[in-house]
Structures are given as C-alpha cells and as structure tokens.
Design an enzyme around this catalytic site. Structure first.
Site, PDB file in Angstrom:
ATOM      1  N   ASP A 470       5.394  53.641 103.051  1.00  0.00           N
ATOM      2  CA  ASP A 470       5.919  52.722 104.050  1.00  0.00           C
ATOM      3  C   ASP A 470       6.050  51.354 103.411  1.00  0.00           C
ATOM      4  O   ASP A 470       5.377  51.087 102.433  1.00  0.00           O
ATOM      5  CB  ASP A 470       4.885  52.570 105.167  1.00  0.00           C
ATOM      6  CG  ASP A 470       5.195  53.493 106.313  1.00  0.00           C
ATOM      7  OD1 ASP A 470       6.169  54.227 106.167  1.00  0.00           O
ATOM      8  OD2 ASP A 470       4.486  53.469 107.318  1.00  0.00           O
ATOM      9  N   ASP A 791       1.579  54.933 109.059  1.00  0.00           N
ATOM     10  CA  ASP A 791       0.626  54.331 109.983  1.00  0.00           C
ATOM     11  C   ASP A 791       0.979  54.641 111.429  1.00  0.00           C
ATOM     12  O   ASP A 791       0.134  54.648 112.283  1.00  0.00           O
ATOM     13  CB  ASP A 791       0.549  52.808 109.770  1.00  0.00           C
ATOM     14  CG  ASP A 791       1.923  52.177 109.827  1.00  0.00           C
ATOM     15  OD1 ASP A 791       2.905  52.905 110.090  1.00  0.00           O
ATOM     16  OD2 ASP A 791       2.035  50.966 109.599  1.00  0.00           O
ATOM     17  N   ASP A 795       4.771  59.042 112.199  1.00  0.00           N
ATOM     18  CA  ASP A 795       4.639  59.520 110.818  1.00  0.00           C
ATOM     19  C   ASP A 795       3.863  60.831 110.747  1.00  0.00           C
ATOM     20  O   ASP A 795       3.745  61.417 109.682  1.00  0.00           O
ATOM     21  CB  ASP A 795       3.914  58.485 109.942  1.00  0.00           C
ATOM     22  CG  ASP A 795       4.749  57.239 109.758  1.00  0.00           C
ATOM     23  OD1 ASP A 795       5.976  57.360 109.751  1.00  0.00           O
ATOM     24  OD2 ASP A 795       4.175  56.142 109.653  1.00  0.00           O
TER      25      ASP A 795
END
Length: 1176
Positions: A470, A791, A795
C-alpha cells in the site's frame, strides 16, 4: 471450556439475578432471548417490552448520549450480573499429554522395545553353569559383578529415551505457552471505542460491559452483541455467523441487531451493548463447542469454531475468486474480539500449502529414513549370519537347549546395534531445529515490530520475490497535511492568509470540513512540548481539519452547534464512491449537502465554482479540463493527493429522494481543491533499495491518482526514471487483462505483471487479481512468492491470497489483521525488510544444522555398520550413539538455529521453491568432513592400540569391561563433531568460520557446555557409557584430531565446487509436488462423499450399459452383415457423453430386456464386467 464451568456460571447468575433483578429493569435471560431475534421481530419485541431503545437504555441505567457513568462499583456489579466480556479459552494440553505424544515416535518405540528385551535378558540367568559349550559367549568376561552389569545398557537406553521425550515435550509445551502469550497480547492490544461519562474513550475489549454505548465504524470487528441506536449507512457482513455473504443493512427501525464477531463493512454509528462474553451469540456457539469439546479434540487438535459448515462455503468461495472476492471477504472467523485460538483455527482452515521449507524437509527426512532403515537391516542380517556361520558351521557347535538364552542374548545385542544404526541415521534433531529456529525468530521479530501470527509465515518471507505494498501509511508517514490549495480562482502554493480568502468561502469551507467528516476524527494538542499535534481518526480528514486550524479557524464550535445526532443523512466513504457527503437541515427547513472526495471524481459532478468574491459561477467541462491540467496535475506531480470540497443546496419541498444517489450527488458547487502531502517515511527509500538488491520486486498498489502515485514511487525508489516499467490505473489494468467476455486471462496478466510497478486508482478486487495473477503465473521458472501489505477491510481477500499477508498494527482494521499472517506493529515498510532478513535466516539456520547433522549421521552410520560387520560389535555403543544423537542434535539445533541475522543475508537473491535444501557446496562440506572423520576413526579402530600402546578393544566378548581403545574412538568422534559444529556456521563456502561467533552467546555456551559434559562422561561414565577414563596425553590427542577439522575445513573451502559436478543436491521440491493434494481435490470436495459414490456408480453403470449395447450391435451387425460403421459411430458418441459426467442426469432407458433376450446374451454378460476394460 467444559460444560461444568458454564453450568456453574449460569447457576451463579441465576442466583444473582434473583437478588439484582430489581436493580436493572431486565435480566440476563431476557436479554439473551432478545438477542436471538432478528429484524422486525426484534423491533416489535423491543417496542412491546421496553418501549423504544431509549426505554431499554433506561432499564439498563445508561444514557444513549452520555454512556455509563463508569464508576468502578457500577462496572463490577454489571460484570457480576451480566458476565464479563471474556470467553474462556480451551484448556492447553498438559505436559503429560505432550509427553505421551512425544512417545509415539517410531524410532523411540523400537528403542524402548530393544531396551526392555535387553533388560529382561540381563536379569535372566541361564540354568546350569555348563555354558562353556555355548561358543564364544564367555571369555574372561565372568569377572565378579560384570555379568550383573548387563542391565546397565538397557537402563541407559531407556534413560536416554526418557531424556529425548522430555526435551521434545518441553519444547512443545513452551511453544504452546509462547503462542498463548502472543495470543493474549494480541487480545489485550485490541481496544474498542465506548462513551463513558460523556467522554469518548478506548478500552480493552474485555472491559466492555452490558449497558455500554459503543461507537462502531467501518472496519470494526464487533466485540459484543448490541442494539443499534443511532448512526448512518451501517452495513454489516454477518457471513461469519450466518454464512450469507451479502452485506446486511442495519437501521434503528428495521434491523437494529448487531452481533459479536461480525464485521462492519460501511458506515458508522452507536450501539447499546446487551450481551457480552459467553452470553453473546459467539459465546453461545463457543459454549456449544465446549460441550462438544472432547469429540472436537479428537477431530482436530487445534480447530475451534464451526469449521465444518464454513469450510465448505470457503472452498466454494475460493473457486469463485475474482469478482466474488469482495463478497466472500471475511468468511472467516465467527468470533468476537476474544476468540482464543483464532489463529490456530485459521491455520487449520486456510493452509495455503506446506511452506517451502516444510515441503523440502519432509522429503529429505523420508529419504534419510529409508536409507537408515536399509542400513540397519543389512547390519542386523550380516551380524546374525556371521555369528551363525561362525558358531555353527566353522566351529561345528550344536544348538543346545541350555544355550538358547545365551544365543538370544547375542541376537538382542545385534538387534540393538541395528537399532542404533537406525537411530543415528534418522535426524531427530530436524523437527526440533525447525521449531527452535522459528520460535526464536518469532520472539526476536517482536522486537523488530513484526508480530507473527503464523509460524511458517516468517520462513516463507525469506523466499519472497515480490511485495505489493500500500502507499498510504506504509511507504508514507500517514501524517496528512494540506500544503497547496486552489480557492477563489487562485492556486496557492502554500497555505493562504485567512484574510485573502473571501469571508463567505471561508465560512462554507470550515462548515464543509467540520461537519462532513467523522466526528471521531480530531486534532489533539501534542503529547510532548514542541511535538506535532496528534491526529486521531481518519488521517485524510485530520489533514483537512489541520487546514482549518492553519486558516486560524476552529472546527469545534461548528460541531457543537450541529452534533452528530442532528445530521440528516450521511453517505459514508467507501471504495466505490470514493467520496463522502453529509446532509444537514438548515434553520429555514431547506437542506444543504457537503461533499468531499477524490478531485477528479467530485469535479465531474460540479456545475459551479466559487469565484474570487465568493459567488458561484458556471463551471463547464471545458473549464474542468483546464483546471485538471493547470491545478490538479501539477499538484499530483508533486506527489500530493488532491481532494475537492463542494456543496449543494436543496429545497425543503418536495423533499429530495435521498436514496437516488446519482441525482443527489450532481450539480454541486466547488468550494476549493486542496493538495494534501503525505511525506514518504525517511527510512523507506533505503529499505526499498535493500529489497531490490535482495532480488525482491516492490510494487505499489494504491487508490490514489496515477500522477501522485508515480511521484511517490519515484521518491521511494520503486521506479527510476529511464527504466522500462509500467504505471497503470485500475481501469486500464482491467481493460488489458480481460478478454472480450470480460473474463480475466492469465496470459494477459503474464504480459503485464513483470513490468508493472505502480497500480493506481485500484479497487480491492484489482489488488486481489494482481496478487493471484502473480502467484499463478508460470511465466518464470520459479513460482513467485508474494507478500502483500494492507490495512483496510477491503484488503482482506488480497491478504489472504498472498503467501504472506502483512497487516498494519496501528492503522489496520480488525478485518485486515484477521486475514494477515504478520502484523507490523509500527506500520513501517522497513519492518518488512527485517522480516525478509529473519525469514532467510531461518532457512539458513536449518541448512547449517543439516550440514552439521548429516556429517554426524553419515560417519556414525558407516562406523557402526563396518565396525559391526568386521568386528561383530559397533565401536560406538548404543548409549554413546544416543548421547551423540541427543546432545549433538538437540544442542546443535539450539546453537545453530539461534544465529542472529546479518545484513549480508540481503545481498543474495531469494532461493525460490525449487532450490534444493542442501546445495552443492554443502554436499561438498558434508562429504569432505565425513571422509576426514572416517579416515581417522578407522585408523584408530584398526591400529589405534599400537599407536597408544593399549589393549585392543576389538572382538571383546559379551559384557566385557569398557576398553580404553574404544573410549578414545568415542572421544575423538565427539571432539571432531564439536569442532565441525563451528565449521557448520557457514554454508556458502566462506573461509572465516569464526565470523560473528561472539554475537551468539548461546552458541559459545553450548559448545563449551558439551565439551564439559563429554569430559565427565569419559572420566566418570564407566560401564553405562562403556567408557574407561583416559590419560591427559590421550585427551590431548583427541582434541588435536578434533582441531584438525578446522584446518580440513579450509582445505575443503579451497576446492572449487564447480569442479564437483558429480555431487547431487538433496531435498528439492519438484514442480509436481508443488500442488498439494487438497488443492487438486478441492472441486471434488464440493460434491460430498455419498454423492461422489453415487456418481461413480452412475458412471460405471453407464459405461457398462454402453459397452453391452455396442457389443450387441457389433454382433448383430456381423450376423446381418450390415454396415459396421453404424456401430462404431454409436460408440464414439457414447464415449463423448461419458467424458463429461455432469451432462448425465438420469440413466437413459436402454431397452435392455430385448437386447438381452437376443442370442448374444453371453457376450453381453462378459461386457458387464467393466473392470477388465480398464475402468477405474
């Protein structure tokens, strides 16, 4: 969890209820039955019994806005009456159970049997003293008391078996204990937001009591049951309890029931806690499981929740990957915040495949085991034959009945020697080394901010070839600050002066930011003097609130004026909308909606913009394109996230249709566009450079726009200008990987992923698709091992699909943590690099141990084998072998498995799945050292007595006292192993084996400790260890020969490995074994067993029928002489039908009767035996 505790619990509560029912307006039982209702039933029941939720709050003595007072006495009383929010975990295995499990080891069982036989025989005195005639049984061994010492060997073997068992059991026990410690640590760290005394505070999940007002928001895992009392757009994923993957919309008037263990997928709100711990829905399921716990334990030792029914839904979900991934998300745990063992359960339910290392080790162990068995069998056969031929053929002895016990004693001795060979051949230390190494690494990784939830994840990480990370919070600091703004037709490169902004615009801006953001988001004064203000809640919103403060305004008064309860309608942010809007009712009855979101998305919906005077002017698509070019792209190229803030006014009548989102979110007026900077973490560029040097490709997957993403990727060093790489947006990525029908094609992904570095504006499904695509790719010869960081709740699927999933400990939602293998407690990318280092270290540690272990094994086996064949007695006795095996194995695994990692580990490429565990260099070392050791031991065995001028120990009769000769051999053997342990510290052919030896105190302690114990054994071991004390000069020789190992190591290092082509590597995973059987069977699993049998029956029946038909037709054709073609044609059409079982619905009605009545029934009967024709 036993039913005992629960029944206790209830009876106690019943008593309490009788006393306390008066204090609260409802009892535990009432609340429990209330929570079992769903939907409108529940609403009706609440209305009838309590009159609205407020009534229920009054009954529970709590306030919907202020929460509980939070006094200690009140909380205690609530815990007493309604129970604690804690589900008692399942009892851990006792030490004795672990001992029993360790005893199941096959080699140990063989040894125990041998020892018991040996013991039995030593106590059995053969009748009559006339056993001189029994061959070589006696020969000076009958010194007083020597014969009585026969039991010592058996006892010593038993003792060493006990040692092995205790060590193993203790290891398992401490591992379990560590795991539980980790578990409880994860649980204690789990906090939840509640309102107490009007203050919003975070408390540990276990502290939640009935009557608490809890704030729930996107990404939470609900820790208790409750009733929804206020909030907006709340959607819950209840699949973990119901198995339904659709998200359930919650509302105060239709379905207010919130259940523990379910996940909040969207929206926010408040709930009144009505049941905790064992009384919550999850708790009740646990209680049922606890009652069935005994059967459960037999079924699987660790599993915990309703695996069965979820397993099926999971397997199905796995197959409909891709688009369905979003719905299937947390099909996982049905537990509340506490669920003990969630990890274990998870590891049962979702084992990707054996970890690389486990696969290779299992294979190696099997190979070694087979070799050992063969060797030991040969040894026993040779010994028995030699003895028999020597005694009965050469010396022509008769087998006399009184001699039988003596001969049996011999055979037992041979058997024990055989077992010894086997024991030495099998590396018992292997599983131990792996366990120790992993446990040690996990413990140390905690210090490096990696909280490992699944042991094997840490080793898989060492093989990682790709990391999909990310951007926000992982590569960047996640401290958002507005640094540029476009207000009133002016592009400010830094924060504008409040006076230069039109007053109207300023007021709108402050309101839009303060109201249209989660009220849980705040900016608090810094903790330390001169520190940065603390940002609490959503970081992007914090950035905007910070902007308000930078404009010398304050957002608090606005929020106080319009508290959260007064918000008319909220469209919460989700990954589809990429914007958030809030509607408020103005004093004159009209409505105003504030909106904010990704600038390119919100600007498309704007038809006006505020000008320099603060008045709206028309904003056409042409203006928009210009703004994108002049404002948004330059901001994005500086690596800024651009957010557009807008508003829209509605008339009070007719009231707009708020559910028609597309109409509501259009025709907006743009207030301003801001550029938010999220600075790259200072340590990230260096960490990424290390990854690239270590052969790991880092890819960035982000929801940001492509220019921002590219700018940040360049700052991080993910991409370097001038390289050949791809940066794609989600839409473009999807366009390239899907065919005309919109299906994802692996070949298309294969064209993209090797060069893809940045995937921007991506949806969670894109991330999942990318990870799956890379893992399934067969383009490169090594299967890619992919790590993913995430997070957000969305996801989940990608984290689960990846080989190693990293969740963020600080910013991560519960759902993400649940799906992950490792939690980064500091949300920092550089911790991932540490994980890689530890992972590689585990792999290397085990290779080091193997190199050491196999040298010992080869030498010991050959010595025992040849010694036994030539001298009828192994120079190394069973007990000595056990000492070598036990100590060398256990301690060496401890010493070599606890080597700390060095930066040098990051200088090589990942090993990958197909690289053998024992490389050529290691094989060279193993064989090289084995040659040295064997040469010396055989020299000592056959000419040692002349060199040291002592009695020869060869051909000693049964029960003779230990000789100095054999003691020297044993001692030399151990010394060589000790020094070889130092050699084993390096496996890549390095010269300096002492490098960094003092950084590992455990290693030094163990080497010295083993040396000390060896001295004791030799000098004072006596009969049990078959040792006789040695003189100082003999000791010196032993140590000197041992030291020679180090010199010899240098000689071996000089030989170039490339020359030794003949050396085989061992322990490699071939492609075939890659796919574990579970995966192959997965589709079959869907059809349950009975159905499968049925289908198989059907298929056989069909094939039988078809054959009969064909054969009848063939015969008839021959009889009538008509065309043979017809029959053949018929056969081919039939086969095509049986190829695809699923087409067959019911047996086709074949006119068997008339067929069989024809004269050809005999051939038909023959055809009815389908087995002959090679049907399975």
């Amino acid at each position: 969890m036993g039913d005992m505790t629960n029944s206790d619990f209830y009876s106690k509560n019943q008593r309490n209820e009788a006393n306390h029912a008066g204090e609260f307006g409802c009892t535990l039982q009432e609340l429990r039955s209330l929570m079992e209702l769903r939907g409108t039933e529940a609403v009706v029941k609440i209305k009838e019994t309590y009159g609205e939720t407020e009534g229920l709050c009054r009954h529970l003595k709590t306030s919907p806005t202020e929460g509980l007072a939070g006094t200690a006495a009140d909380l205690e009383k609530r815990k007493l009456i309604f129970g604690k929010n804690f589900i008692p975990p399942k009892k851990p295995k006792t030490f004795l159970q672990l001992v029993w499990e360790a005893l199941q080891d096959v080699t140990l069982i063989i040894l125990e049997i041998a020892a018991i036989i040996s013991l039995g025989l030593s106590f059995y005195q053969p009748p009559g003293e006339g056993n001189e005639g029994c061959g070589t049984a006696t020969g000076g061994a009958e010194d007083e008391g020597e014969a009585e010492a026969g039991w010592i060997e058996g006892a010593a073997i038993l003792l060493s078996v006990i040692c092995v068992v205790l060590v193993t059991a203790f290891n398992d026990w401490s591992k379990e204990k560590q795991f539980r410690g980790l578990q409880s640590r994860i649980e204690q760290e789990q906090k939840f937001t509640v309102v107490r005394g009007g203050q919003v505070i975070q408390i540990p999940v276990a502290e939640i009591v009935v009557g608490d007002i809890a704030q729930v928001k996107y990404g939470d895992l609900l820790p208790a049951d409750g009733i929804f009392i206020q909030g907006n757009d709340l959607k819950i994923d209840e699949s973990s309890l119901t198995g339904e993957s659709d998200q359930v919309r919650k509302s105060v008037d239709k379905d207010p029931m919130l259940l523990s263990g379910t996940h909040v997928m969207e929206g926010s709100g408040r709930m009144l806690v009505t049941a905790v711990g064992v009384n919550s829905q999850t708790g009740i399921i646990f209680t049922l499981l606890g009652a069935g716990g005994e059967e459960e334990e037999k079924k699987d030792k660790k599993g915990k929740m309703q695996d069965g029914n979820m397993e099926n839904s999971q397997n199905k979900a796995k197959q409909q990957d891709g688009a369905a991934a979003m719905e299937m998300q947390p099909l996982k745990s049905a537990e509340g915040g506490e669920g003990d063992d969630k990890d274990k359960k998870k590891s049962n339910m979702h084992k990707k495949e054996k970890s690389v290392l486990q696969g290779k080790l299992t294979k190696l162990a099997v190979q070694i085991g087979k070799a050992g068995l063969v060797m030991s069998a040969i040894t026993v056969i040779i010994l028995v034959l030699y003895f028999a031929i020597d005694t009965f053929v050469v010396k022509k002895k008769q087998w006399l009945p009184e001699c039988t016990p003596v001969y049996v004693q011999y055979f037992v001795k041979f058997f024990i020697i055989g077992v010894t060979v086997l024991v030495v051949a099998v590396p018992e230390g292997l599983p131990l080394a792996v366990t120790i190494s992993l446990a040690y690494s996990v413990k140390k990784m905690m210090k490096d901010n990696n909280l490992v939830r699944h042991l094997d994840a840490c080793e898989t990480m060492g093989n990682a070839t790709a990391i999909c990370s990310d951007k926000t919070g992982t590569l960047t600091t996640n401290r958002m600050t507005v640094v540029q703004a476009y207000i009133g037709d002016v592009h400010y490169k830094e924060i504008p002066d409040p006076d230069s902004v039109p007053a109207k615009t300023l007021e709108l801006l402050v309101n839009a930011i303060a109201i249209n953001s989660a009220y849980t988001t705040k900016i608090l004064p810094p903790e330390k003097e001169g520190g940065l203000p603390r940002q609490v809640g959503n970081k992007t919103e914090c950035g905007l609130l910070g902007f308000v403060l930078d404009l010398k305004q304050d957002y608090e008064p606005v929020r106080n004026l319009i508290p959260e309860e007064k918000l008319y309608k909220v469209y919460t942010f989700n990954s589809v909308r990429k914007s958030m809007s809030t509607v408020i009712k103005m004093p004159d009855g009209s409505f105003r909606m504030y909106s904010k979101g990704a600038s390119e998305i919100v600007l498309k919906k704007c038809s006006r913009i505020l000008n320099a005077a603060g008045e709206p002017r028309v904003f056409r698509p042409r203006d928009r394109d210009e703004m994108v070019k002049k404002v948004i792209e330059p901001m994005a190229c500086d690596g800024l996230r651009t957010i557009c803030v807008a508003f829209r006014d509605f008339n009070s009548s007719p009231e707009p249709d708020w559910d028609n989102e597309n109409d509501i979110l259009s025709d907006l007026t743009c207030i301003c566009v801001v550029g938010i900077e999220d600075p790259v973490r200072p340590e990230v560029p260096e960490a990424i450079r290390k990854c690239q040097r270590a052969g790991i490709t880092v890819r960035m997957v982000t929801g940001d726009n492509i220019n921002t993403a590219r700018a940040i990727a360049i700052k991080c060093g993910i991409i370097h200008p001038g390289e050949d790489f791809l940066c794609l947006e989600g839409k473009e990525f999807n366009r390239r990987i899907r065919n005309e029908k919109g299906e994802i094609e692996q070949e298309r992904i294969d064209k993209i992923w090797p060069k893809l570095r940045v995937l921007a504006r991506s949806s969670p499904t894109d991330k999942h698709t990318l990870v799956k695509g890379i893992i399934d790719s067969t383009q490169v010869e090594q299967r890619q091992v992919v790590a993913v960081t995430g997070d957000g709740t969305n996801d989940g699927p990608a984290l689960k699909k990846a080989d190693v999933g990293f969740a963020m400990g600080i910013a991560g939602t519960d759902v993400a943590k649940e799906a992950s293998d490792i939690i980064l407690t500091d949300d920092n990318f550089s911790s991932i690099v540490k994980a890689v280092m530890w992972g590689r270290n585990v792999y290397d540690s085990i290779s080091k141990f193997l190199q050491f272990q196999l040298t010992v094994n080869i030498v010991a086996v050959i010595v025992a084998f040849t010694g036994a064949c030539i001298t009828q007695d192994s120079p190394l006795k069973a007990v000595q072998m056990l000492w070598v095996n036990l100590i060398m194995d256990t301690f060496a695994s401890l010493a070599l498995a606890t080597e700390p990692p060095t930066e040098a580990l990051l200088l090589r490429k990942p090993y990958g799945r197909n690289k053998p565990l024992i490389s050529r260099t290691m094989m060279k070392n193993i064989l090289g050292h084995a040659v040295y050791q064997l040469t010396l031991i055989f020299t000592l065995l056959f000419v040692g007595e002349k060199m040291f001028k002592i009695d020869s120990g060869r051909n000693a009769p049964l029960h003779s006292p230990p000789s100095e000769h054999y003691t020297i051999i044993f001692n030399t053997f151990v010394m060589m192993q000790l020094f070889n342990e130092i050699n084993a510290r390096k496996i890549h052919g390095e010269r300096n084996v002492f490098d960094g030896i003092f950084r590992n105190p455990i290693f030094c302690t163990i080497v010295l400790g083993t040396f000390a114990i060896q001295i004791v054994i030799v000098q004072f071991g006596g009969k049990p260890f078959s040792c006789s004390p040695l003189q100082l000069d003999q000791w010196m020789w032993c140590v000197f020969i041992g030291l020679g190992e180090l010199v010899w190591g240098q000689v071996i290092a000089t030989i170039p490995t490339s020359r030794l082509k003949f050396l085989k590597e061992a322990g490699r995973l071939t492609e075939k074994e890659e796919v574990p059987e579970e995966e192959l069977n997965e589709d079959v699993e869907e059809i349950d067993h009975a159905e499968r049998e049925l289908r198989r029956g059907q298929i056989l029946w069909f094939r039988g029928l078809n054959r009969i038909q064909t054969q009848i037709e063939v015969v008839n054709t021959f009889k009538s002489g008509t065309s043979f073609q017809g029959a053949l044609r018929r056969q081919s059409s039939v086969t095509s039908q049986t190829q695809d079982v699923t087409n067959i619905s019911s047996p086709s009605h074949v006119s068997l009767s008339n067929a069989l009545s024809s004269p050809t029934s005999t051939s038909a009967a023959a055809a009815g035996h389908p087995r002959r024709e090679g049907i399975p």
